[in-house]
Design a protein around this motif. Structure first.
Motif, PDB file in Angstrom:
ATOM      1  N   ILE A  31      94.208  11.829  38.527  1.00 42.37           N
ATOM      2  CA  ILE A  31      93.147  11.121  39.247  1.00 42.37           C
ATOM      3  C   ILE A  31      93.209  11.424  40.741  1.00 42.37           C
ATOM      4  O   ILE A  31      92.175  11.628  41.389  1.00 42.37           O
ATOM      5  CB  ILE A  31      93.255   9.602  38.986  1.00 42.37           C
ATOM      6  N   ALA A  32      94.430  11.479  41.295  1.00 42.59           N
ATOM      7  CA  ALA A  32      94.577  11.819  42.717  1.00 42.59           C
ATOM      8  C   ALA A  32      94.028  13.217  43.000  1.00 42.59           C
ATOM      9  O   ALA A  32      93.347  13.442  44.013  1.00 42.59           O
ATOM     10  CB  ALA A  32      96.042  11.726  43.126  1.00 42.59           C
ATOM     11  N   THR A  33      94.317  14.157  42.095  1.00 39.08           N
ATOM     12  CA  THR A  33      93.801  15.521  42.268  1.00 39.08           C
ATOM     13  C   THR A  33      92.286  15.552  42.149  1.00 39.08           C
ATOM     14  O   THR A  33      91.601  16.270  42.902  1.00 39.08           O
ATOM     15  CB  THR A  33      94.431  16.453  41.214  1.00 39.08           C
ATOM     16  N   MET A  34      91.745  14.772  41.219  1.00 37.53           N
ATOM     17  CA  MET A  34      90.298  14.751  41.038  1.00 37.53           C
ATOM     18  C   MET A  34      89.596  14.131  42.245  1.00 37.53           C
ATOM     19  O   MET A  34      88.477  14.527  42.584  1.00 37.53           O
ATOM     20  CB  MET A  34      89.940  13.983  39.767  1.00 37.53           C
ATOM     21  N   LEU A  37      89.177  16.876  44.527  1.00 34.63           N
ATOM     22  CA  LEU A  37      88.144  17.795  44.035  1.00 34.63           C
ATOM     23  C   LEU A  37      86.747  17.234  44.270  1.00 34.63           C
ATOM     24  O   LEU A  37      85.839  17.954  44.708  1.00 34.63           O
ATOM     25  CB  LEU A  37      88.365  18.067  42.546  1.00 34.63           C
ATOM     26  N   PHE A  38      86.553  15.938  44.001  1.00 35.82           N
ATOM     27  CA  PHE A  38      85.244  15.324  44.234  1.00 35.82           C
ATOM     28  C   PHE A  38      84.869  15.399  45.716  1.00 35.82           C
ATOM     29  O   PHE A  38      83.711  15.646  46.063  1.00 35.82           O
ATOM     30  CB  PHE A  38      85.255  13.868  43.771  1.00 35.82           C
ATOM     31  N   ALA A  39      85.855  15.172  46.592  1.00 36.43           N
ATOM     32  CA  ALA A  39      85.591  15.248  48.026  1.00 36.43           C
ATOM     33  C   ALA A  39      85.177  16.662  48.425  1.00 36.43           C
ATOM     34  O   ALA A  39      84.269  16.851  49.242  1.00 36.43           O
ATOM     35  CB  ALA A  39      86.830  14.809  48.805  1.00 36.43           C
ATOM     36  N   ILE A  40      85.835  17.681  47.824  1.00 37.90           N
ATOM     37  CA  ILE A  40      85.474  19.074  48.111  1.00 37.90           C
ATOM     38  C   ILE A  40      84.050  19.363  47.652  1.00 37.90           C
ATOM     39  O   ILE A  40      83.301  20.103  48.306  1.00 37.90           O
ATOM     40  CB  ILE A  40      86.481  20.031  47.432  1.00 37.90           C
ATOM     41  N   GLY A  42      81.708  17.358  47.725  1.00 38.16           N
ATOM     42  CA  GLY A  42      80.774  16.572  48.524  1.00 38.16           C
ATOM     43  C   GLY A  42      80.289  15.313  47.833  1.00 38.16           C
ATOM     44  O   GLY A  42      79.235  14.768  48.184  1.00 38.16           O
ATOM     45  N   LYS A  43      81.044  14.823  46.837  1.00 30.69           N
ATOM     46  CA  LYS A  43      80.675  13.614  46.115  1.00 30.69           C
ATOM     47  C   LYS A  43      81.583  12.463  46.536  1.00 30.69           C
ATOM     48  O   LYS A  43      82.742  12.670  46.898  1.00 30.69           O
ATOM     49  CB  LYS A  43      80.793  13.826  44.595  1.00 30.69           C
ATOM     50  N   ASN A  44      81.049  11.266  46.466  1.00 33.69           N
ATOM     51  CA  ASN A  44      81.845  10.082  46.783  1.00 33.69           C
ATOM     52  C   ASN A  44      82.888   9.886  45.678  1.00 33.69           C
ATOM     53  O   ASN A  44      82.527   9.612  44.522  1.00 33.69           O
ATOM     54  CB  ASN A  44      80.941   8.848  46.866  1.00 33.69           C
ATOM     55  N   PRO A  45      84.188  10.015  45.979  1.00 38.52           N
ATOM     56  CA  PRO A  45      85.216   9.923  44.928  1.00 38.52           C
ATOM     57  C   PRO A  45      85.204   8.594  44.183  1.00 38.52           C
ATOM     58  O   PRO A  45      85.390   8.573  42.960  1.00 38.52           O
ATOM     59  CB  PRO A  45      86.532  10.113  45.700  1.00 38.52           C
ATOM     60  N   LEU A  46      84.963   7.493  44.884  1.00 40.04           N
ATOM     61  CA  LEU A  46      84.976   6.194  44.228  1.00 40.04           C
ATOM     62  C   LEU A  46      83.818   6.059  43.241  1.00 40.04           C
ATOM     63  O   LEU A  46      83.986   5.550  42.123  1.00 40.04           O
ATOM     64  CB  LEU A  46      84.926   5.073  45.266  1.00 40.04           C
ATOM     65  N   LEU A  47      82.635   6.521  43.650  1.00 39.15           N
ATOM     66  CA  LEU A  47      81.490   6.470  42.752  1.00 39.15           C
ATOM     67  C   LEU A  47      81.690   7.393  41.553  1.00 39.15           C
ATOM     68  O   LEU A  47      81.309   7.058  40.426  1.00 39.15           O
ATOM     69  CB  LEU A  47      80.216   6.865  43.502  1.00 39.15           C
ATOM     70  N   ALA A  48      82.302   8.545  41.809  1.00 34.81           N
ATOM     71  CA  ALA A  48      82.556   9.497  40.720  1.00 34.81           C
ATOM     72  C   ALA A  48      83.544   8.920  39.713  1.00 34.81           C
ATOM     73  O   ALA A  48      83.341   9.010  38.497  1.00 34.81           O
ATOM     74  CB  ALA A  48      83.077  10.815  41.285  1.00 34.81           C
ATOM     75  N   LEU A  49      84.617   8.311  40.198  1.00 41.20           N
ATOM     76  CA  LEU A  49      85.599   7.714  39.297  1.00 41.20           C
ATOM     77  C   LEU A  49      84.983   6.546  38.529  1.00 41.20           C
ATOM     78  O   LEU A  49      85.310   6.326  37.354  1.00 41.20           O
ATOM     79  CB  LEU A  49      86.817   7.238  40.089  1.00 41.20           C
ATOM     80  N   HIS A  50      84.105   5.801  39.175  1.00 41.03           N
ATOM     81  CA  HIS A  50      83.415   4.703  38.487  1.00 41.03           C
ATOM     82  C   HIS A  50      82.548   5.248  37.354  1.00 41.03           C
ATOM     83  O   HIS A  50      82.518   4.682  36.243  1.00 41.03           O
ATOM     84  CB  HIS A  50      82.558   3.916  39.480  1.00 41.03           C
ATOM     85  N   ALA A  51      81.859   6.353  37.627  1.00 39.06           N
ATOM     86  CA  ALA A  51      81.011   6.959  36.596  1.00 39.06           C
ATOM     87  C   ALA A  51      81.842   7.487  35.436  1.00 39.06           C
ATOM     88  O   ALA A  51      81.418   7.410  34.270  1.00 39.06           O
ATOM     89  CB  ALA A  51      80.179   8.090  37.203  1.00 39.06           C
ATOM     90  N   TYR A  52      83.027   7.994  35.727  1.00 37.61           N
ATOM     91  CA  TYR A  52      83.885   8.571  34.688  1.00 37.61           C
ATOM     92  C   TYR A  52      84.579   7.501  33.851  1.00 37.61           C
ATOM     93  O   TYR A  52      84.646   7.616  32.616  1.00 37.61           O
ATOM     94  CB  TYR A  52      84.947   9.471  35.322  1.00 37.61           C
ATOM     95  N   PHE A  53      85.123   6.479  34.491  1.00 37.54           N
ATOM     96  CA  PHE A  53      86.050   5.589  33.797  1.00 37.54           C
ATOM     97  C   PHE A  53      85.584   4.143  33.645  1.00 37.54           C
ATOM     98  O   PHE A  53      86.128   3.421  32.814  1.00 37.54           O
ATOM     99  CB  PHE A  53      87.395   5.594  34.528  1.00 37.54           C
ATOM    100  N   ILE A  54      84.605   3.711  34.415  1.00 34.95           N
ATOM    101  CA  ILE A  54      84.186   2.308  34.355  1.00 34.95           C
ATOM    102  C   ILE A  54      82.822   2.151  33.689  1.00 34.95           C
ATOM    103  O   ILE A  54      82.662   1.328  32.773  1.00 34.95           O
ATOM    104  CB  ILE A  54      84.148   1.674  35.763  1.00 34.95           C
ATOM    105  N   ALA A 322      74.055  10.989  36.693  1.00 34.60           N
ATOM    106  CA  ALA A 322      73.915  10.079  37.830  1.00 34.60           C
ATOM    107  C   ALA A 322      74.214  10.735  39.173  1.00 34.60           C
ATOM    108  O   ALA A 322      73.589  10.399  40.186  1.00 34.60           O
ATOM    109  CB  ALA A 322      74.822   8.867  37.641  1.00 34.60           C
ATOM    110  N   MET A 323      75.180  11.679  39.190  1.00 29.26           N
ATOM    111  CA  MET A 323      75.636  12.223  40.476  1.00 29.26           C
ATOM    112  C   MET A 323      75.523  13.745  40.567  1.00 29.26           C
ATOM    113  O   MET A 323      75.967  14.346  41.535  1.00 29.26           O
ATOM    114  CB  MET A 323      77.096  11.808  40.712  1.00 29.26           C
ATOM    115  N   LYS A 324      74.949  14.360  39.522  1.00 30.47           N
ATOM    116  CA  LYS A 324      74.781  15.821  39.502  1.00 30.47           C
ATOM    117  C   LYS A 324      76.125  16.551  39.601  1.00 30.47           C
ATOM    118  O   LYS A 324      76.214  17.638  40.172  1.00 30.47           O
ATOM    119  CB  LYS A 324      73.854  16.277  40.641  1.00 30.47           C
ATOM    120  N   ILE A 325      77.166  15.942  39.040  1.00 28.93           N
ATOM    121  CA  ILE A 325      78.481  16.602  38.992  1.00 28.93           C
ATOM    122  C   ILE A 325      78.488  17.540  37.796  1.00 28.93           C
ATOM    123  O   ILE A 325      78.163  17.131  36.683  1.00 28.93           O
ATOM    124  CB  ILE A 325      79.613  15.565  38.872  1.00 28.93           C
ATOM    125  N   PRO A 326      78.842  18.816  37.978  1.00 30.63           N
ATOM    126  CA  PRO A 326      78.831  19.765  36.851  1.00 30.63           C
ATOM    127  C   PRO A 326      79.679  19.260  35.681  1.00 30.63           C
ATOM    128  O   PRO A 326      80.757  18.693  35.876  1.00 30.63           O
ATOM    129  CB  PRO A 326      79.425  21.039  37.456  1.00 30.63           C
TER     130      PRO A 326
END
Length: 366
Positions: A31-34, A37-40, A42-54, A322-326
Motif C-alpha cells: 500500500i505504501a508503494t502504491m 505510484l498514485f502520486a506519480i 497524478g492521482k489523489n492517493p487517499l481517493l485511489a485507496l478508497h476506490a480500491y479498498f473501501i 471513477a478516477m481514470k486509473i489504468p
C-alpha cells in the motif's frame, strides 16, 4: 574496513509470530508503494485507496462480485498450496484452468439446443476436473520420469491451452449467429451454474469453493496424507526415512491441483460468463499463486487472501471508472504484493550477513 559482499544466512529458528504477521507487513509495504505510484500518476492517493479498498465494501452488488471473483482464486490456490507444501512447483494453473473450461464446455456446445436434461452440468464439472488433472499430470510425469523442471513445463503448457482455446472459439465452436465474434453460443440453462441470489451473479460455485476449503483443512490437519504432504515438503530426508514416496506425492498433488483449476475454469465459464470465449480469465491461475503464499498455504488463510485479491480486482475496476486509473495498475499492485510477500518470507528464514575480506596479519621473524 569496507565489507566485500553480503550474503543470506539461514536463521537457527524462525519466529512464529513474525511468520503470521508477515502477510500484513507485505500488504502494508504494498500500500505504501502504491501511494507513491498514485502520486506519480497524478492521482489523489487517499481517493485511489478508497476506490480500491473501501468503496466496493459499501455496495451489495460489489460484495457479490467480490465473492464471484474470489471463487476461482480460492479453488486454484488451494490446489497450488498442496503442491507447494509438498515442494512441487505447479506454475501452470492458468493452463489447467483453461483446459478445464474447454473440456466442460464441449458438453455444453454439443447439447446446445437439444433439450438435454439436468445431467449436463454435473458431467461438465466432472469432465473439467478430469481434464485439468490430466493436463497437470504432463509436467508431473515429466518431472518424475525425466527430471524435467515442472516450473518450465507447466508454464509452457499455459500457452498451449490458451492457443487451443483461441482456435476452438474462432473455428469449429464459433457461434454462427455471433456476428463473427470469437465465442460459442450462449449455454442452455441446464449447462449453467445456478444463481444463489436472484438479480445478481453470485452462484453455486461459491459454495463449492467453501467446501473445497473445508476439505483441504481436514486433509492437511487430520489425515495421514496431509501429514505426508507437509513432511515431504519440510523435511525430505525425514520423509525418506519414514517411507514416504516423494514422486508419488508429486503426481498426486499435481493431479489434485489440476482438477481444482479445471473445475474452477468450467464454473467460471458456466457461471458468470455463460459461454466460452478468449479472455475468460484475467490471470486467475497466476494471481492464485499470490493468494496461496499470502494465505501462508493454509486453507483458511487462502480464503481470506482470495477475498482480499478479489477486492483489488473489483476496486481496480471502480478506480478505472471513477478516477481514470489504468486497469493494469491492478496487475502492478498484485505483482508488488507478491514481491513483498516473498521478500518477507525470505527474511523470516534468512538474515543478511556482511562478509569482510580476510585480514592479513603480518608476522615478525626472529
Amino acid at each position: 574496513m569496507e565489507p566485500k559482499e553480503a550474503e543470506l544466512e539461514k536463521r537457527v529458528e524462525r519466529s512464529n509470530t513474525i511468520a503470521l504477521v508477515s502477510p500484513l507487513i507485505a500488504i502494508g509495504l504494498t500500500i505504501a508503494t502504491m501511494i507513491i505510484l498514485f502520486a506519480i500518476l497524478g492521482k489523489n492517493p487517499l481517493l485511489a485507496l478508497h476506490a480500491y479498498f473501501i468503496a466496493p465494501l459499501t455496495d451489495g452488488y460489489s460484495l457479490q462480485e467480490i465473492a464471484v471473483k474470489a471463487t476461482p482464486l480460492v479453488m486454484i490456490a488451494i490446489g497450488l498450496s498442496l503442491c507447494y507444501l509438498a515442494n512441487a512447483w505447479n506454475i501452470g494453473a492458468e493452463g489447467q484452468f483453461l483446459i478445464g473450461a474447454v473440456a466442460g464446455s464441449w458438453i455444453a456446445v454439443k447439447t446446445q439446443g437439444t433439450d438435454a436434461g439436468a445431467w449436463v452440468l454435473p458431467v461438465m464439472l466432472v469432465l473439467a476436473a478430469a481434464a485439468g488433472a490430466l493436463y497437470a499430470l504432463i509436467p508431473a510425469i515429466c518431472k518424475v520420469r525425466f527430471g524435467a523442471s515442472e516450473i518450465l513445463t507447466s508454464l509452457m503448457l499455459v500457452y498451449v491451452a490458451d492457443l487451443f482455446l483461441d482456435y476452438l472459439v474462432r473455428g469449429p465452436w464459433r457461434d454462427p449467429h455471433g456476428f463473427n465474434f470469437p465465442t460459442t453460443a450462449e449455454f442452455d440453462p441446464v449447462a449453467t451454474v445456478p444463481l444463489l441470489i436472484e438479480g445478481g451473479r453470485l452462484h453455486l460455485g461459491s459454495i463449492i469453493a467453501l467446501l473445497v476449503v473445508a476439505a483441504a483443512a481436514i486433509l492437511l490437519g487430520r489425515t495421514i496424507k496431509g501429514f505426508e504432504i507437509r513432511v515431504v515438503g519440510a523435511a525430505p530426508r525425514a520423509a525418506r526415512f519414514g517411507g514416504f514416496n516423494a514422486n508419488q506425492l508429486v503426481i498426486l498433488t499435481f493431479a489434485v491441483s489440476g482438477a481444482l483449476a479445471g473445475l474452477a475454469g468450467i464454473i467460471e465459464v458456466a457461471g458468470p460468463v455463460g459461454h466460452l470465449q478468449p479472455g475468460i480469465s484475467p490471470g486467475y491461475g497466476f494471481t492464485a499463486i499470490i493468494v496461496a503464499f499470502l494465505g501462508r498455504l493454509n486453507p483458511l488463510g487462502i480464503l481470506i487472501a482470495g477475498l482480499f485479491l478479489a477486492l483489488t480486482f473489483i476496486g481496480g475496476e471502480q478506480a478505472q471508472i471513477a478516477m481514470k486509473i489504468p486497469l493494469d495498475v491492478t496487475k502492478v499492485f498484485q505483482g508488488i504484493l507478491l514481491f513483498y510477500v516473498l521478500a518477507c518470507d525470505s527474511l523470516i528464514l534468512y538474515r543478511f550477513k556482511l562478509v569482510f575480506p580476510n585480514r592479513q596479519v603480518a608476522r615478525g621473524t626472529g
